[in-house]
Scaffold this motif. Structure first.
Motif, PDB file in Angstrom:
ATOM      1  N   LEU A 176       0.776  -1.045   0.050  1.00 28.06           N
ATOM      2  CA  LEU A 176      -0.134  -0.094  -0.151  1.00 28.06           C
ATOM      3  C   LEU A 176       0.892   1.350   0.069  1.00 28.06           C
ATOM      4  N   ILE A 177       1.935   1.235   0.612  1.00 32.45           N
ATOM      5  CA  ILE A 177       2.705   2.430   0.770  1.00 32.45           C
ATOM      6  C   ILE A 177       3.452   2.814  -0.472  1.00 32.45           C
ATOM      7  N   ALA A 178       3.875   1.713  -1.475  1.00 36.38           N
ATOM      8  CA  ALA A 178       4.438   1.692  -2.579  1.00 36.38           C
ATOM      9  C   ALA A 178       3.297   2.151  -3.584  1.00 36.38           C
ATOM     10  N   GLU A 179       2.185   1.767  -3.178  1.00 37.29           N
ATOM     11  CA  GLU A 179       1.105   2.251  -4.399  1.00 37.29           C
ATOM     12  C   GLU A 179       1.060   4.015  -4.024  1.00 37.29           C
ATOM     13  N   LEU A 180       0.966   4.154  -2.676  1.00 37.95           N
ATOM     14  CA  LEU A 180       0.558   5.704  -2.305  1.00 37.95           C
ATOM     15  C   LEU A 180       1.520   6.437  -2.630  1.00 37.95           C
ATOM     16  N   GLU A 181       2.961   5.842  -2.628  1.00 35.19           N
ATOM     17  CA  GLU A 181       3.898   7.003  -3.220  1.00 35.19           C
ATOM     18  C   GLU A 181       3.792   7.040  -4.713  1.00 35.19           C
ATOM     19  N   GLN A 182       3.498   6.151  -5.352  1.00 32.72           N
ATOM     20  CA  GLN A 182       3.455   6.232  -6.738  1.00 32.72           C
ATOM     21  C   GLN A 182       2.498   7.156  -7.176  1.00 32.72           C
ATOM     22  N   SER A 183       1.052   6.986  -6.677  1.00 34.81           N
ATOM     23  CA  SER A 183       0.158   7.955  -6.750  1.00 34.81           C
ATOM     24  C   SER A 183       0.222   9.361  -6.537  1.00 34.81           C
ATOM     25  N   ALA A 184       0.900   9.666  -5.121  1.00 30.96           N
ATOM     26  CA  ALA A 184       1.324  10.872  -4.905  1.00 30.96           C
ATOM     27  C   ALA A 184       2.321  11.636  -5.838  1.00 30.96           C
ATOM     28  N   LEU A 185       3.335  10.747  -6.340  1.00 31.03           N
ATOM     29  CA  LEU A 185       4.150  11.478  -7.302  1.00 31.03           C
ATOM     30  C   LEU A 185       3.476  11.587  -8.852  1.00 31.03           C
ATOM     31  N   GLN A 186       2.442  10.840  -9.074  1.00 34.42           N
ATOM     32  CA  GLN A 186       1.843  10.918 -10.230  1.00 34.42           C
ATOM     33  C   GLN A 186       0.800  12.267 -10.096  1.00 34.42           C
ATOM     34  N   ARG A 222     -16.084  11.173  10.708  1.00 33.18           N
ATOM     35  CA  ARG A 222     -16.073  10.640   9.308  1.00 33.18           C
ATOM     36  C   ARG A 222     -14.865  11.512   8.607  1.00 33.18           C
ATOM     37  N   LEU A 223     -14.174  10.864   7.753  1.00 31.20           N
ATOM     38  CA  LEU A 223     -13.269  11.721   7.013  1.00 31.20           C
ATOM     39  C   LEU A 223     -13.768  12.803   6.332  1.00 31.20           C
ATOM     40  N   ASP A 224     -13.455  13.887   6.466  1.00 31.21           N
ATOM     41  CA  ASP A 224     -13.863  15.271   5.984  1.00 31.21           C
ATOM     42  C   ASP A 224     -12.999  15.676   4.700  1.00 31.21           C
ATOM     43  N   SER A 225     -11.546  15.569   4.833  1.00 29.87           N
ATOM     44  CA  SER A 225     -10.841  15.911   3.802  1.00 29.87           C
ATOM     45  C   SER A 225      -9.333  15.034   3.860  1.00 29.87           C
ATOM     46  N   LEU A 226      -8.868  15.002   2.805  1.00 26.70           N
ATOM     47  CA  LEU A 226      -7.355  14.199   2.781  1.00 26.70           C
ATOM     48  C   LEU A 226      -6.775  14.789   1.655  1.00 26.70           C
ATOM     49  N   TRP A 227      -5.488  15.011   1.690  1.00 22.24           N
ATOM     50  CA  TRP A 227      -4.722  15.530   0.734  1.00 22.24           C
ATOM     51  C   TRP A 227      -3.087  15.162   0.845  1.00 22.24           C
ATOM     52  N   VAL A 228      -2.472  15.040  -0.449  1.00 16.12           N
ATOM     53  CA  VAL A 228      -1.091  14.762  -0.515  1.00 16.12           C
ATOM     54  C   VAL A 228      -0.295  15.842  -0.274  1.00 16.12           C
ATOM     55  N   ASN A 229       1.025  15.511   0.335  1.00 17.60           N
ATOM     56  CA  ASN A 229       2.139  16.680   0.411  1.00 17.60           C
ATOM     57  C   ASN A 229       3.359  15.938  -0.011  1.00 17.60           C
ATOM     58  N   VAL A 230       3.886  16.496  -1.133  1.00 16.12           N
ATOM     59  CA  VAL A 230       5.399  16.057  -1.589  1.00 16.12           C
ATOM     60  C   VAL A 230       6.267  17.370  -1.286  1.00 16.12           C
TER      61      VAL A 230
END
Length: 193
Positions: free
Chosen positions: A21-31, A95-103
């Motif tokens: 999952l961590i590898a998938e999330l890293e790839q998705s975040a970079l994309q 409940r999840l209200d918001s979720l965001w990626v930080n690179v």
């Protein structure tokens, strides 16, 4: 004479040990950092060294199965923390209200802030290269201490690792310390209400 601790500030440190999952999330975040023009523009306009989807994308769990899987895991961590906080939810669940990626690139930082309109906030750490910088937490009494001398725990630094889940109540002021890492620090921040 006994002394009681009143109104403690709790901080949750958990772990998600799922390398796939961590590898998938890293790839998705970079994309996302490549494809999300609105997020890149917002990051540039606001002096963010790197990329964040904070102001551009609000549907990541619906958009990408890896974020949906992360949400399910975070739901369990948040429920455990809410129980530890003894929150009276009236039989409901947060409940999840918001979720965001930080690179975040080298020298990136995020100054002190809170997360209004939420109950619990947190960050999941996807990539934490050496020198990434800690999460700095501030004693919530600090604005009220007036003439009191500083205490050794006025600021607490939480050092993340890959897979770390940090949770805190959304009113707790915090900041991201500058990164000195040569590679990007990748994290996913979120709010529950």
């Amino acid at each position: 004479m006994p002394v009681r601790a009143l109104f403690p500030t709790l901080f949750y440190e958990g772990q998600i040990d799922d390398d796939a999952l961590i590898a998938e999330l890293e790839q998705s975040a970079l994309q996302l950092a490549q494809d999300d023009r609105a997020g890149r523009a917002w990051s540039r306009a606001n002096g963010y060294r790197g990329y964040t989807s904070y102001a551009s994308l609000n549907d990541l769990p619906a958009r990408d199965p890896a974020f949906a899987a992360l949400k399910r895991k975070l739901d369990r961590h948040v429920a455990a923390f809410a129980e530890e906080l003894q929150l009276d939810l009236g039989g409901r669940r947060l409940r999840l209200d918001s979720l965001w990626v930080n690179v975040m690139q080298r020298h990136a930082t995020h100054s002190g802030h809170i997360h209004p309109h939420s109950a619990i906030s947190g960050t999941f750490y996807v990539a934490v290269p050496p020198g990434s910088g800690a999460l700095k937490l501030e004693d919530p009494r600090l604005p009220l201490l007036m003439a009191a001398p500083l205490r050794p725990d006025t600021f607490v630094y939480a050092e993340p690792a890959q897979g770390s889940v940090f949770l805190w109540e959304s009113w707790l002021r915090h900041e991201v310390m500058p990164s000195d890492a040569k590679e990007p620090r990748i994290s996913i921040s979120f709010n529950y209400s």
